[in-house]
Design an enzyme around this catalytic site. Structure first.
Site, short mmCIF file in Angstrom:
data_model
loop_
_atom_site.label_atom_id
_atom_site.label_comp_id
_atom_site.label_asym_id
_atom_site.label_seq_id
_atom_site.Cartn_x
_atom_site.Cartn_y
_atom_site.Cartn_z
N GLU A 294 -2.71 0.53 -8.67
CA GLU A 294 -2.97 1.83 -9.28
C GLU A 294 -3.24 1.69 -10.77
OE1 GLU A 294 -3.41 4.48 -7.52
OE2 GLU A 294 -2.56 3.82 -5.61
N GLY B 171 0.85 -1.20 0.00
CA GLY B 171 0.00 0.00 0.00
C GLY B 171 0.88 1.24 0.00
N ALA B 172 1.86 1.24 -0.92
CA ALA B 172 2.97 2.20 -0.85
C ALA B 172 2.77 3.49 -1.64
CB ALA B 172 4.24 1.53 -1.37
N SER B 173 1.62 3.63 -2.32
CA SER B 173 1.55 4.68 -3.33
C SER B 173 0.87 5.97 -2.89
CB SER B 173 0.84 4.13 -4.57
OG SER B 173 -0.39 3.55 -4.20
N GLY C 96 -1.10 8.23 0.75
CA GLY C 96 -1.41 8.30 2.18
C GLY C 96 -0.26 7.87 3.09
N ASP D 121 -2.93 -6.74 -7.25
CA ASP D 121 -3.75 -7.00 -6.07
C ASP D 121 -2.94 -7.69 -4.96
OD1 ASP D 121 -5.64 -7.58 -4.22
OD2 ASP D 121 -6.81 -8.93 -5.51
N ALA D 122 -2.63 -6.91 -3.93
CA ALA D 122 -1.80 -7.42 -2.83
C ALA D 122 -2.47 -8.59 -2.09
CB ALA D 122 -1.51 -6.30 -1.83
N TYR E 191 -17.44 4.59 13.32
CA TYR E 191 -16.06 4.14 13.08
C TYR E 191 -15.66 3.04 14.07
CZ TYR E 191 -11.49 3.82 11.22
OH TYR E 191 -10.38 3.29 10.61
P1 NAI Z 1 -4.92 5.36 0.99
O1 NAI Z 1 -6.20 5.17 0.27
O2 NAI Z 1 -4.22 6.67 0.83
O3 NAI Z 1 -3.85 4.21 0.57
C1 NAI Z 1 -4.21 2.91 0.32
C2 NAI Z 1 -3.06 2.16 -0.36
O4 NAI Z 1 -3.49 0.80 -0.54
C3 NAI Z 1 -2.68 2.68 -1.76
O5 NAI Z 1 -1.29 2.54 -1.94
C4 NAI Z 1 -3.40 1.69 -2.70
O6 NAI Z 1 -2.79 1.54 -3.99
C5 NAI Z 1 -3.25 0.42 -1.89
N1 NAI Z 1 -4.21 -0.63 -2.23
C6 NAI Z 1 -5.57 -0.62 -2.09
N2 NAI Z 1 -6.07 -1.82 -2.47
C7 NAI Z 1 -5.01 -2.59 -2.86
C8 NAI Z 1 -4.88 -3.91 -3.33
N3 NAI Z 1 -5.94 -4.71 -3.51
N4 NAI Z 1 -3.65 -4.35 -3.65
C9 NAI Z 1 -2.54 -3.55 -3.50
N5 NAI Z 1 -2.62 -2.30 -3.03
C10 NAI Z 1 -3.83 -1.82 -2.71
O7 NAI Z 1 -5.23 5.03 2.51
P2 NAI Z 1 -4.67 5.55 3.92
O8 NAI Z 1 -5.64 6.51 4.49
O9 NAI Z 1 -3.23 5.90 3.84
O10 NAI Z 1 -4.84 4.21 4.77
C11 NAI Z 1 -3.81 3.29 5.03
C12 NAI Z 1 -4.09 2.65 6.38
O11 NAI Z 1 -4.06 3.68 7.39
C13 NAI Z 1 -5.47 2.00 6.49
O12 NAI Z 1 -5.36 0.82 7.25
C14 NAI Z 1 -6.29 3.04 7.24
O13 NAI Z 1 -7.37 2.48 7.94
C15 NAI Z 1 -5.22 3.57 8.19
N6 NAI Z 1 -5.53 4.87 8.81
C16 NAI Z 1 -6.01 5.93 8.08
C17 NAI Z 1 -6.32 7.11 8.72
C18 NAI Z 1 -6.85 8.30 7.94
O14 NAI Z 1 -7.37 9.22 8.57
N7 NAI Z 1 -6.71 8.32 6.65
C19 NAI Z 1 -6.14 7.31 10.17
C20 NAI Z 1 -5.53 6.16 10.83
C21 NAI Z 1 -5.28 4.98 10.17
#
Ligand code: NAI
Length: 396
Positions: A74, A47-49, A51, A110-111, A234
């Protein structure tokens, strides 16, 4: 082409390569001025791309010169159609990392699948030997189980009772009440299947059995708790059950890594505007009030500041403090009593008319558009850009 934002609800359908690049360069600069002593050296980020995952990759690479492999899902660009932002972020990160002599390769797929896991393992074996850190930062609405083929959909719903509260449409600024019906049927189990810890454990089991985890290996996944305001939808809702499962999985992982003194951690992070969080009802209103209060107090952070603090003051600090449930907390500033008391006061006053003054709706919107490379300072959006950007270290 000239690329402009085209939004549909909480999604933006276009993204800007130069704006995404600038965001990545800004994050790199931040970490260069805040390096991580004794940080990781060989890191896999799932999930490196975008956030928190992108910030984790940048913090590893530029904080302690780590070699990084990024896994993400992506959409590549096609002629006349921009890629998804995570594509451009990864392209910018890898181009810069390669220029700076850092190893950086990526796998797009798909990870959750066995194929992507196997491909990643082979890349680690071929290029890195053993890794010392895995960041698990997936946020996905769906998961196809790799062994059974069953497709699970996660839902963001309360459990037991209808939840009614205010939310804001951040495009129009209209504050209105919404009601969310409680979950039903298999909603809880399905949400756990997507966002719980099963897939994280599958990754670690595979890497451990292939003997590619080094002594003192660490793995971290991200969680959220949040205030009582958002609790019903939540933390006490379907997604909260998945986070409970993820948090319990950290202990299972630690147990399974005893012989290499490995550790599985969950870090509870702050609420931030990301593609994942803009989809959750009520959260945009909470975040706009929270941003206002935290900015006034001078303690606002974005993903990169959060992850830098996680690495420098928690994971790689001398003395790692955990909460009573064994979790790392970098949501400590968000959850401070004085901050939450102020947000709660403002919440009671928040209407369409008052929000522009009492909340940071502009900050929310800017962050939202920034996710897609728009409204980024220093970028000329009238200039023609090439949408066909390649990710230099992408594996086929
Ligand atoms: P994001 O939407 O910015 O990033 C998600 C990442 O997962 C992306 O790199 C995307 O390409 C990848 N991804 C999604 N489905 C995939 C798949 N099937 N295969 C491979 N890669 C896949 O999300 P964010 O917000 O950075 O979330 C990351 C974690 O942080 C989650 O567990 C979220 O619950 C947690 N989190 C988020 C908060 C927020 O306010 N955004 C607060 C605290 C925790």
């Amino acid at each position: 082409m000239i690329i402009e934002p085209r939004t549909r609800g909480f999604i933006c359908l276009t993204s800007h390569p130069v704006g995404c690049e600038q965001n990545v360069l800004n994050q790199i600069d931040y970490i260069k001025s805040n390096p991580v002593a004794n940080g990781p050296k060989k890191v896999l980020v799932i999930g490196a791309s975008t956030g928190f995952g992108l910030a984790s990759r940048i913090t590893s690479a530029y904080g302690s010169n780590a070699s990084t492999i990024g896994v993400f899902f992506e959409k590549p660009p096609t002629e006349g159609r921009p890629a998804s932002p995570g594509w451009y972020n990864s392209a910018a990160f890898e181009a810069q990392a390669h220029k700076d002599g850092l190893y950086a390769k990526s796998i797009n797929g798909d990870a959750f699948s066995n194929e992507i896991k196997a491909q990643t393992l082979k890349l680690i074996q071929d290029d890195l030997g053993k890794i010392d850190m895995v960041i698990y930062s997936l946020a996905s609405p769906v998961r196809t189980h790799p062994d059974t083929g069953e497709r699970f959909k996660s839902v963001l719903k309360p459990i037991g009772e209808t939840f009614t509260n205010n939310t804001v449409d951040f495009h129009t600024g209209v504050v209105k009440e919404i009601s969310i019906e409680p979950c039903s049927g298999d909603d809880i189990d399905n949400t756990i299947a997507v966002m719980g810890g099963e897939d994280w454990k599958m990754w670690i089991d595979l890497l451990k059995s292939a003997d590619v985890l080094s002594e003192d290996f660490k793995t971290v996944a991200y969680s959220y708790i949040g205030p009582s305001l958002t609790e019903a939808v939540y933390r006490k809702g379907t997604i909260g059950r998945a986070k409970d499962h993820l948090e319990a999985t950290a202990f299972e992982i630690t147990d399974s890594l005893k012989d290499i003194n490995g550790k599985g951690y969950v870090s509870v992070n702050k609420a931030l505007v990301t593609q994942a969080s803009s989809a959750i009802p009520v959260i945009p209103l909470y975040i706009s009030l929270l941003y206002k209060v935290m900015k006034e107090e001078g303690i606002h952070e974005g993903c990169i500041e959060q992850i830098e603090r996680l690495f420098n003051e928690r994971l790689y600090a001398e003395d790692l403090q955990l909460d009573e449930q064994g979790r790392i907390r970098v949501d400590d500033w968000e959850m401070r009593d004085d901050i939450q008391a102020k947000v709660l006061e403002l919440w009671k006053e928040a209407t369409t008319e008052t929000l522009p003054n009492i909340g940071d709706l502009d900050g929310y919107k800017t962050d939202f558009f920034n996710l897609f490379g728009f409204n980024v300072d220093g970028v000329d959006y009238d200039k023609d850009v090439n949408e066909m950007v390649a990710i230099p270290g992408l594996q086929e």
